[in-house]
Design a protein around this motif. Structure first.
Motif, PDB file in Angstrom:
ATOM      1  N   VAL A 136     -60.110   8.083 -38.717  1.00  0.00           N
ATOM      2  CA  VAL A 136     -61.534   8.873 -39.016  1.00  0.00           C
ATOM      3  C   VAL A 136     -62.084   8.721 -37.642  1.00  0.00           C
ATOM      4  N   GLY A 137     -62.703   9.820 -37.079  1.00  0.00           N
ATOM      5  CA  GLY A 137     -63.670   9.821 -35.660  1.00  0.00           C
ATOM      6  C   GLY A 137     -62.775  10.135 -34.849  1.00  0.00           C
ATOM      7  N   PRO A 138     -63.314  10.378 -33.512  1.00  0.00           N
ATOM      8  CA  PRO A 138     -62.404  10.643 -32.368  1.00  0.00           C
ATOM      9  C   PRO A 138     -61.749   9.694 -31.802  1.00  0.00           C
ATOM     10  N   ARG A 139     -62.062   8.281 -32.035  1.00  0.00           N
ATOM     11  CA  ARG A 139     -61.409   7.083 -31.621  1.00  0.00           C
ATOM     12  C   ARG A 139     -60.796   6.248 -32.880  1.00  0.00           C
ATOM     13  N   GLY A 140     -60.842   6.920 -33.820  1.00  0.00           N
ATOM     14  CA  GLY A 140     -60.276   5.899 -35.215  1.00  0.00           C
ATOM     15  C   GLY A 140     -58.680   5.751 -35.029  1.00  0.00           C
ATOM     16  N   PRO A 141     -58.505   4.659 -35.475  1.00  0.00           N
ATOM     17  CA  PRO A 141     -56.729   4.046 -35.241  1.00  0.00           C
ATOM     18  C   PRO A 141     -56.032   5.153 -36.366  1.00  0.00           C
ATOM     19  N   SER A 142     -55.116   5.445 -35.865  1.00  0.00           N
ATOM     20  CA  SER A 142     -54.028   6.274 -36.764  1.00  0.00           C
ATOM     21  C   SER A 142     -53.372   5.268 -37.548  1.00  0.00           C
ATOM     22  N   LYS A 143     -52.798   6.076 -38.606  1.00  0.00           N
ATOM     23  CA  LYS A 143     -52.048   5.137 -39.554  1.00  0.00           C
ATOM     24  C   LYS A 143     -50.622   5.716 -39.842  1.00  0.00           C
ATOM     25  N   THR A 144     -49.782   4.908 -40.081  1.00  0.00           N
ATOM     26  CA  THR A 144     -48.183   5.528 -40.544  1.00  0.00           C
ATOM     27  C   THR A 144     -48.209   5.152 -41.905  1.00  0.00           C
ATOM     28  N   VAL A 145     -47.632   6.093 -42.669  1.00  0.00           N
ATOM     29  CA  VAL A 145     -47.463   6.221 -44.187  1.00  0.00           C
ATOM     30  C   VAL A 145     -46.039   6.417 -44.340  1.00  0.00           C
ATOM     31  N   ASN A 146     -45.120   5.640 -45.128  1.00  0.00           N
ATOM     32  CA  ASN A 146     -44.055   5.949 -45.686  1.00  0.00           C
ATOM     33  C   ASN A 146     -43.937   6.768 -46.861  1.00  0.00           C
ATOM     34  N   VAL A 147     -43.291   7.597 -46.998  1.00  0.00           N
ATOM     35  CA  VAL A 147     -43.153   8.832 -47.945  1.00  0.00           C
ATOM     36  C   VAL A 147     -41.629   8.664 -48.526  1.00  0.00           C
TER      37      VAL A 147
END
Length: 885
Positions: free
Chosen positions: A85-96
């Protein structure tokens, strides 16, 4: 599919009869003839034998052991990155994780097994039944459509005749007016024609060749009397004239002005010559009006208005082609206050229609009720039927005990309080024939039950106790029997008692025009004893002899019809109705219409609880399968179609709802009386009454509402058959009512509402107790009243003056006792002139509490000094008394 013969099976399989017989014999089945049937089981057995013989048994076994379906599962896992969320928010890795599952079914196992023959037969039978039912419905619809078309054709013919007569009258008036105008036309228009010629000739020719002028805002239309060839303007798109000319036949433009053709000029000139009528003279100049316009009728239109048993005010106004407000106004003048959406009865509607100048006719019956009457056919050979005998008499005179001896049962011992509170129906097979008995209650509250029993019966047996004589309900039973027009047989019961006097009973009944045969009358008197059985055979002989004289007959074959004797709601069996068949035969599975209820007969029971298949004339039975609890006294009719039964029941329910609506229509006199009594407050005791049978509900409702007086009104807000339900308890809580259960109890949900709302619920099994307790409750609501009792009167002989008390009256007590602490009144010439209290009461200078009759005393009246000799002082006391019914 039905069984086939060996010959037919061989033909289907394409082999000879002998070969098929040989194969059947090898399979262990012996058939002696080719016409012998082969069942489905034998076919399957032959097929199994042939499979085993040709080596397919192992394959079939392998087929059965092999799996019928295979399920494959697959799972794949992948990862995706989701931006934060936001320009500097951390990205998340999701298992599908994706899971797939597929099932493969063997094709041979998907083939459907052949349907069983019985299922196919059942389907064919249901299809045939539905087709038959649909054909019957189509016939009913066609019959309704035919009646409606005939009625519409009749009304259309009447309207056409009226319209043709009106058109003929208008045509005659138009022709007469045209002839009159034609006769007067030459004299009036001759100078106009002479003056018109010079104007046409004087029209300048160069005007046609003039240059076009600029358009003007005020264009004047002139008549174009010149020839069409001279107009140079553009042609209007109207086509050519009939003479073949290229000029248009309609509008033309010349010199930037609109010109008309010759025909248009003549039409315009005629229009200019005709003066424009004034608004007030429009009707005078055109009395008949144009043929295509609206013409006011010269006479009032009288319509035939069809009226049924009741009709809504709006519908009545629509049939008379008037506004609903006019009908409401007319009703108000007649003293009936009804809104436009309320229903009025037939008689009131007829009066309104006649008052408004129309004709009222009876509504043609095209409804389900008429179809039911048309289909109800009791034609057939009449056969002798058993007599229906009603046992009537005063309470505790031995009616049920006498019937108990006849039926050899113990019914009286099971009655609550030793009295009958339900109407019972039984049929007894005697050595001389079958007799149906109706046992009615003798208590004063069950008047409607006794009246219903007298109307259903052929013979009335009046039971009178020899030791008690003629009582009020005995006289009422005689009146019911006389009103129903049925013969009367008097059974003088309790002849075994030492104080029994049969002559006393005869003398008491002679006063009511019931004369014994031995005294020259026509009434049979039979002395009996229900305890010992003496005279019972003579009573049965008298009943059967009377029945033979009456020659009772009824149609035995056909659809049944009769009357509901009693009805109740059983928790396990549902609505139960005790009916008496009067015509036809009632069978299990018949469709019934019973008042506003309908249903199919699921079971029939006799009076002993034994299930029967049918019931003929004069036989009482209990019926299960109704949609609701019917009213006691309703007629029932068996019909062949369930749809017709449902339509008739719904239509009757609608009529009952409409009748309930117009019964609520307020009379003007009632409104005025209510307005006059607004200052008086009347207390209301609300009751919710539930009983085991319909007759008891009716008796309780009538008895309790009769306790109403000017101060307290007993209002039964709800009554019904069956146990006390949650809705009954909720209604009682909302209206602050007392719940009365007569031989019924409240269920679990109702008890919960009763406990939460702290309701007053009373259970009873004897009608005496119900009336007594409600009477006590009404007495408590009556309250108390203050009554003034005169306890003494003193006459003033002389008046003395006192510095402390003022005027002291020297009195002689001429009546009763005068007490010190009681209020008094001073009377002069028997007129009250003062009302107050005693200030002092003395005798020989001593204060006393009371002075008795014949003694002298001195009385000082508080704050009153105008006492004179000859006056009377009246002493009284106020007493509070409890009001009673």
């Amino acid at each position: 599919m039905s069984d086939v013969t060996v010959k037919q099976l061989a033909k289907v399989l394409g082999m000879t009869d002998d070969k098929l017989l040989a194969q059947l014999a090898e399979a262990g089945m012996t058939f002696n003839s080719v016409d012998q049937p082969v069942s489905s089981t034998e076919k399957v057995k032959l097929l199994g034998f042939l499979r085993r013989t040709h080596g397919k048994g192992e394959a079939a076994a392998a087929e059965t052991t092999a799996p019928r379906q295979i399920t494959l599962k697959r799972k794949t896992v992948s990862e995706i990155t989701v931006a934060g969320v936001g320009p500097r928010g951390p990205s998340k890795t999701v298992n599908v994780e994706v899971r797939q599952k597929r099932t493969y079914v063997k094709r041979s196992s998907m083939t459907d097994e052949p349907e069983v023959d019985s299922e196919r037969e059942d389907a064919l039978r249901k299809l045939q039944e539905s087709q038959t039912k649909r054909e019957a419905e189509d016939l009913l619809i066609q019959e309704k459509d035919k009646r409606r078309h005939d009625e519409e054709a009749r009304l259309r013919a009447i309207e056409d005749a009226k319209r043709q007569a009106e058109e003929g009258r208008l045509r005659a008036e138009t022709e007469a007016r045209a002839a009159a105008e034609e006769a007067a036309k030459p004299r009036k228009e001759e100078p106009a024609r002479v003056d018109a010629a010079p104007k046409v000739a004087a029209t300048p020719a160069p005007a046609a060749a003039a240059a076009p002028q600029p358009p003007r805002k005020d264009h004047r239309v002139r008549d174009a009397v010149d020839e069409p060839a001279r107009h140079k303007g553009p042609r209007a798109p109207r086509g050519r004239e009939e003479g073949g000319s290229d000029e248009p036949a309609g509008k033309t433009y010349f010199g930037a002005e609109l010109h008309l053709s010759k025909a248009g000029s003549e039409r315009r000139g005629a229009a200019k010559k005709k003066p424009r009528p004034r608004p007030g003279e429009m009707q005078k100049q055109q009395p008949g009006g144009p043929a295509h316009g609206f013409s006011r009728p010269t006479a009032p239109v009288v319509r035939e208005v069809a009226i049924g048993e009741s009709i809504i005010v709006a519908d009545l106004a629509q049939k008379m082609a008037v506004k609903g407000a006019e009908v409401v106004k007319k009703l108000f003048k007649m003293g009936v206050m009804a809104t436009i959406n309320q229903a009025i009865d037939h008689d009131t509607a007829v009066l309104v229609v006649e008052e408004m100048g129309h004709t009222a006719v009876a509504e043609i019956g095209t409804d389900a009720e008429s179809v039911l009457v048309a289909k109800t056919d009791n034609a057939g050979d009449k056969e002798t039927r058993p007599p229906v005998v009603t046992i009537m008499g005063h309470v505790d005179h031995g009616k049920t005990s006498l019937l108990d001896y006849i039926r050899r049962t113990k019914v009286a011992s099971g009655e609550a309080g030793g009295i009958t509170q339900h109407i019972g129906a039984y049929h007894v097979e005697t050595g001389k024939g079958v007799v149906s008995f109706l046992d009615t209650p003798g208590h004063a509250a069950f008047t409607s039950m006794r009246s219903r029993g007298a109307k259903l019966t052929d013979i009335v047996v009046l039971v009178v106790a020899a030791d008690d004589g003629v009582m009020p309900q005995t006289i009422e039973a005689v009146q019911h029997a006389r009103a129903a027009g049925v013969p009367l047989i008097v059974a003088v019961n309790k002849m075994d008692k030492p104080d029994a006097e049969a002559d006393k009973v005869k003398q008491g009944l002679v006063q009511h025009e019931v004369v014994p045969e031995e005294w020259g009358g026509d009434t049979i008197f039979v002395p009996v004893s229900a305890k010992t059985g003496d005279g019972v055979d003579a009573l049965l002989d008298a009943i059967l002899v009377q029945a033979e004289v009456m020659e009772l007959k009824a149609v035995k074959d056909g659809l049944a019809s009769g009357v509901v004797i009693e009805s109740s709601l059983d928790k396990g069996r549902g609505p139960v109705a005790t009916v008496l068949v009067q015509q036809g035969t009632l069978k299990k599975g018949d469709f019934l219409v019973c008042g506003v209820e309908y249903g199919r007969v699921r079971a029939l029971f006799d009076e002993t609880g034994k299930q029967v298949e049918s019931a003929g004339p004069s036989i009482p039975v209990q019926v299960l399968g109704m949609s609701g609890v019917p009213e006691a006294g309703d007629d029932f009719v068996a019909v062949a179609d369930e749809r017709l039964a449902k339509d008739v029941a719904q239509q009757r329910q609608q009529k009952r709802r409409e009748s309930r609506l117009f019964k609520k229509s307020t009379k003007l006199e009632d409104v005025m009386s209510q307005m006059g009594n607004q200052g008086e407050t009347q207390r209301v005791l609300n009751l919710v009454v539930k009983a085991d049978v319909q007759g008891s509900v009716e008796a309780l409702r009538d008895s309790l509402t009769s306790l109403t007086n000017d101060i307290v009104r007993v209002n039964v807000i709800a009554s019904g058959v069956g146990g006390i339900t949650e809705s009954d308890a909720t209604l009682a809580a909302a209206s602050k009512a007392i719940v009365i259960g007569f031989n019924v109890r409240a269920d679990a949900s109702a008890r919960k509402v009763i406990n939460e709302s702290d309701l007053d619920i009373r259970y009873f099994s004897i009608i005496y107790d119900v009336i007594d307790q409600v009477k006590q409750a009404v007495t408590g609501l009556l309250g108390t009243e203050i009554r003034e009792d005169i306890i003494g009167t003193a006459q003033v002989r002389d008046v003395f003056r006192s510095s402390k008390f003022g005027a002291i009256a020297g009195c002689m007590i001429i009546e009763g006792t005068v007490k010190r602490n009681k209020p008094i009144r001073v009377l002069r010439e028997n007129t009250v002139i003062y009302q107050g209290e005693l200030e002092s009461l003395r005798r020989f200078k001593e204060n006393v509490d009371e002075v008795r009759n014949g003694m002298e005393c001195g009385i000082g009246v508080k704050q009153y000094n105008d006492v004179k000799p000859g006056d009377q002082i009246e002493c009284y006391e106020r007493v509070e008394i409890q009001r009673t019914l």
